[in-house]
Design a protein around this motif. Structure first.
Motif, PDB file in Angstrom:
ATOM      1  N   ILE A  87       0.836  -1.207   0.000  1.00  0.00           N
ATOM      2  CA  ILE A  87       0.000   0.000   0.000  1.00  0.00           C
ATOM      3  C   ILE A  87       0.867   1.252   0.000  1.00  0.00           C
ATOM      4  O   ILE A  87       0.660   2.176  -0.802  1.00  0.00           O
ATOM      5  CB  ILE A  87      -0.935  -0.010   1.225  1.00  0.00           C
ATOM      6  CG1 ILE A  87      -1.936  -1.153   1.120  1.00  0.00           C
ATOM      7  CG2 ILE A  87      -1.672   1.324   1.341  1.00  0.00           C
ATOM      8  CD1 ILE A  87      -2.790  -1.337   2.360  1.00  0.00           C
ATOM      9  N   ILE A  88       1.858   1.298   0.889  1.00  0.00           N
ATOM     10  CA  ILE A  88       2.708   2.482   1.000  1.00  0.00           C
ATOM     11  C   ILE A  88       3.528   2.696  -0.273  1.00  0.00           C
ATOM     12  O   ILE A  88       3.608   3.810  -0.806  1.00  0.00           O
ATOM     13  CB  ILE A  88       3.627   2.341   2.224  1.00  0.00           C
ATOM     14  CG1 ILE A  88       2.807   2.386   3.513  1.00  0.00           C
ATOM     15  CG2 ILE A  88       4.688   3.447   2.234  1.00  0.00           C
ATOM     16  CD1 ILE A  88       3.608   2.142   4.771  1.00  0.00           C
ATOM     17  N   ALA A 148       8.721   1.294   3.388  1.00  0.00           N
ATOM     18  CA  ALA A 148       8.911   2.010   2.121  1.00  0.00           C
ATOM     19  C   ALA A 148      10.133   1.424   1.411  1.00  0.00           C
ATOM     20  O   ALA A 148      11.231   1.977   1.438  1.00  0.00           O
ATOM     21  CB  ALA A 148       9.089   3.505   2.369  1.00  0.00           C
ATOM     22  N   TYR A 149       9.937   0.291   0.764  1.00  0.00           N
ATOM     23  CA  TYR A 149      11.040  -0.427   0.122  1.00  0.00           C
ATOM     24  C   TYR A 149      11.361   0.233  -1.218  1.00  0.00           C
ATOM     25  O   TYR A 149      10.507   0.284  -2.107  1.00  0.00           O
ATOM     26  CB  TYR A 149      10.642  -1.883  -0.074  1.00  0.00           C
ATOM     27  CG  TYR A 149      11.771  -2.802  -0.426  1.00  0.00           C
ATOM     28  CD1 TYR A 149      12.930  -2.811   0.328  1.00  0.00           C
ATOM     29  CD2 TYR A 149      11.687  -3.672  -1.503  1.00  0.00           C
ATOM     30  CE1 TYR A 149      13.976  -3.670   0.023  1.00  0.00           C
ATOM     31  CE2 TYR A 149      12.729  -4.529  -1.819  1.00  0.00           C
ATOM     32  CZ  TYR A 149      13.852  -4.516  -1.065  1.00  0.00           C
ATOM     33  OH  TYR A 149      14.890  -5.358  -1.367  1.00  0.00           O
ATOM     34  N   PRO A 150      12.575   0.761  -1.401  1.00  0.00           N
ATOM     35  CA  PRO A 150      12.877   1.552  -2.606  1.00  0.00           C
ATOM     36  C   PRO A 150      12.658   0.792  -3.909  1.00  0.00           C
ATOM     37  O   PRO A 150      12.110   1.355  -4.862  1.00  0.00           O
ATOM     38  CB  PRO A 150      14.357   1.921  -2.416  1.00  0.00           C
ATOM     39  CG  PRO A 150      14.574   1.869  -0.947  1.00  0.00           C
ATOM     40  CD  PRO A 150      13.697   0.764  -0.451  1.00  0.00           C
ATOM     41  N   PHE A 154      10.205   1.810  -7.022  1.00  0.00           N
ATOM     42  CA  PHE A 154      10.723   1.959  -8.384  1.00  0.00           C
ATOM     43  C   PHE A 154       9.946   1.083  -9.370  1.00  0.00           C
ATOM     44  O   PHE A 154       9.573   1.521 -10.460  1.00  0.00           O
ATOM     45  CB  PHE A 154      12.206   1.591  -8.407  1.00  0.00           C
ATOM     46  CG  PHE A 154      12.789   1.494  -9.786  1.00  0.00           C
ATOM     47  CD1 PHE A 154      13.119   2.624 -10.492  1.00  0.00           C
ATOM     48  CD2 PHE A 154      13.002   0.252 -10.373  1.00  0.00           C
ATOM     49  CE1 PHE A 154      13.649   2.540 -11.776  1.00  0.00           C
ATOM     50  CE2 PHE A 154      13.530   0.156 -11.638  1.00  0.00           C
ATOM     51  CZ  PHE A 154      13.856   1.304 -12.349  1.00  0.00           C
ATOM     52  N   LEU A 155       9.687  -0.175  -8.991  1.00  0.00           N
ATOM     53  CA  LEU A 155       8.978  -1.084  -9.880  1.00  0.00           C
ATOM     54  C   LEU A 155       7.566  -0.602 -10.164  1.00  0.00           C
ATOM     55  O   LEU A 155       7.102  -0.626 -11.326  1.00  0.00           O
ATOM     56  CB  LEU A 155       8.944  -2.487  -9.253  1.00  0.00           C
ATOM     57  CG  LEU A 155       8.288  -3.600 -10.082  1.00  0.00           C
ATOM     58  CD1 LEU A 155       9.036  -3.807 -11.392  1.00  0.00           C
ATOM     59  CD2 LEU A 155       8.255  -4.903  -9.285  1.00  0.00           C
ATOM     60  N   MET A 156       6.854  -0.149  -9.135  1.00  0.00           N
ATOM     61  CA  MET A 156       5.490   0.335  -9.334  1.00  0.00           C
ATOM     62  C   MET A 156       5.474   1.651 -10.117  1.00  0.00           C
ATOM     63  O   MET A 156       4.588   1.880 -10.934  1.00  0.00           O
ATOM     64  CB  MET A 156       4.804   0.524  -7.989  1.00  0.00           C
ATOM     65  CG  MET A 156       4.486  -0.762  -7.247  1.00  0.00           C
ATOM     66  SD  MET A 156       3.437  -1.896  -8.211  1.00  0.00           S
ATOM     67  CE  MET A 156       2.027  -0.855  -8.546  1.00  0.00           C
ATOM     68  N   LEU A 201       8.333  -8.433  -2.154  1.00  0.00           N
ATOM     69  CA  LEU A 201       8.229  -8.013  -0.760  1.00  0.00           C
ATOM     70  C   LEU A 201       8.100  -9.214   0.174  1.00  0.00           C
ATOM     71  O   LEU A 201       8.723  -9.256   1.242  1.00  0.00           O
ATOM     72  CB  LEU A 201       7.028  -7.077  -0.592  1.00  0.00           C
ATOM     73  CG  LEU A 201       7.139  -5.714  -1.280  1.00  0.00           C
ATOM     74  CD1 LEU A 201       5.822  -4.958  -1.168  1.00  0.00           C
ATOM     75  CD2 LEU A 201       8.271  -4.892  -0.683  1.00  0.00           C
ATOM     76  N   PHE A 202       7.289 -10.190  -0.224  1.00  0.00           N
ATOM     77  CA  PHE A 202       7.091 -11.371   0.610  1.00  0.00           C
ATOM     78  C   PHE A 202       8.397 -12.151   0.769  1.00  0.00           C
ATOM     79  O   PHE A 202       8.760 -12.554   1.879  1.00  0.00           O
ATOM     80  CB  PHE A 202       6.008 -12.259   0.007  1.00  0.00           C
ATOM     81  CG  PHE A 202       5.642 -13.438   0.859  1.00  0.00           C
ATOM     82  CD1 PHE A 202       4.704 -13.307   1.878  1.00  0.00           C
ATOM     83  CD2 PHE A 202       6.234 -14.668   0.657  1.00  0.00           C
ATOM     84  CE1 PHE A 202       4.365 -14.390   2.683  1.00  0.00           C
ATOM     85  CE2 PHE A 202       5.903 -15.763   1.444  1.00  0.00           C
ATOM     86  CZ  PHE A 202       4.972 -15.619   2.464  1.00  0.00           C
TER      87      PHE A 202
END
Length: 274
Positions: A87-88, A148-150, A154-156, A201-202
């Motif tokens: 979400i973030i 907030a994974y960079p 970037f991918l999204m 992420l998982f």
């Protein structure tokens, strides 16, 4: 088909087959080790066939680490982290892709440069922060950092850049708010990218070892990587238990990937093209 093309295709299949065998052999070796005694894995003639010690190894593993509790911790932490981070990161990517504000590109560049900072350099400040908040040895310390994974942002962002601005402007003219545009118009078309990002992420959180090792101190809070590391004693190591644990720890990742495989492939290809 000419003979030359036939040989080229056969050679390609041979190379791919060898690559598949090399890639899958460690998983096969782990599963074989989970069904055999510890000594058979490192004997002069190691066995490559399943044994009869699977139930015994799993029982001993459960007595050593508590499989149910460890599995719950890992699934809860990885699942909650994936949902919150998705979400973030998606909202941040939407802001970077579709909102025009001063310094947008500079901020995004600095944000990406943060990926180059070694993770070990942030562990001590992060530990002190969690201690000041009183979050050590809690789920908060395992889930909230690095939401907030960079790379996910970037991918999204790369996928959202290809979303037509005209559709967003038309929705604004019709009176739709930004939240409604984001959730009802933009996100439904981002399902492949969302699936690909969710897998990253998982897997990132499921395989995390260093931070959970530092952030938690009680065995009741251990995740699978930390719990498996506790099996390596100073004198004797039961590799049957270790391989049983590795096999069990791999199953959720495989299931999660297979469930989103189709969206993952299309999302990765889409981000590459866009």
């Amino acid at each position: 088909m000419s003979r030359r093309k036939l040989f080229q295709k056969m050679g390609l299949y041979v190379v791919l087959t060898v690559g598949v065998v090399i890639s899958l052999f460690p998983f096969y070796w782990a599963m074989i080790g989970a069904t055999n005694e510890s000594g058979k894995m490192f004997s002069s003639t190691p066995t490559l066939v399943p044994g009869t010690k699977l139930i015994e190894n799993i029982t001993n593993l459960n007595e050593s680490i508590g499989i149910g509790r460890v599995m719950f911790n890992s699934l809860f932490v990885a699942g909650t982290y994936t949902m919150l981070s998705l979400i973030i990161c998606t909202m941040a990517a939407y802001a970077f892709a579709k909102f025009h504000f001063k310094g947008r590109n500079v901020i995004f560049t600095i944000f990406l440069l943060s990926m180059m900072v070694p993770y070990h350099a942030t562990v001590i400040p992060l530990f002190k922060m969690m201690a000041a908040f009183g979050w050590l040895n809690t789920y908060k310390a395992l889930i909230l950092p690095n939401l907030a994974y960079p790379f996910a942002i970037f991918l999204m962002r790369q996928n959202m850049l290809a979303f037509p601005d005209a559709l967003i402007e038309a929705a604004r003219i019709d009176g739709a708010g930004e939240w409604r545009i984001f959730f009802r118009i933009v996100l439904p078309s981002m399902k492949p990218a969302l699936a690909a990002t969710a897998i990253f992420l998982f897997m990132y959180q499921w395989n995390s070892f260093l931070w959970p090792l530092i952030a938690v101190s009680s065995e009741e809070m251990y995740t699978f990587p930390v719990a498996l590391s506790s099996l390596f004693g100073l004198s004797r190591i039961d590799y049957g238990q270790v391989m049983a644990g590795v096999t069990l720890a791999t199953v959720p990742i495989i299931v999660f990937f297979l469930a989103l495989q189709r969206h993952f492939i299309s999302g990765m290809l889409g981000s590459a093209v866009k």
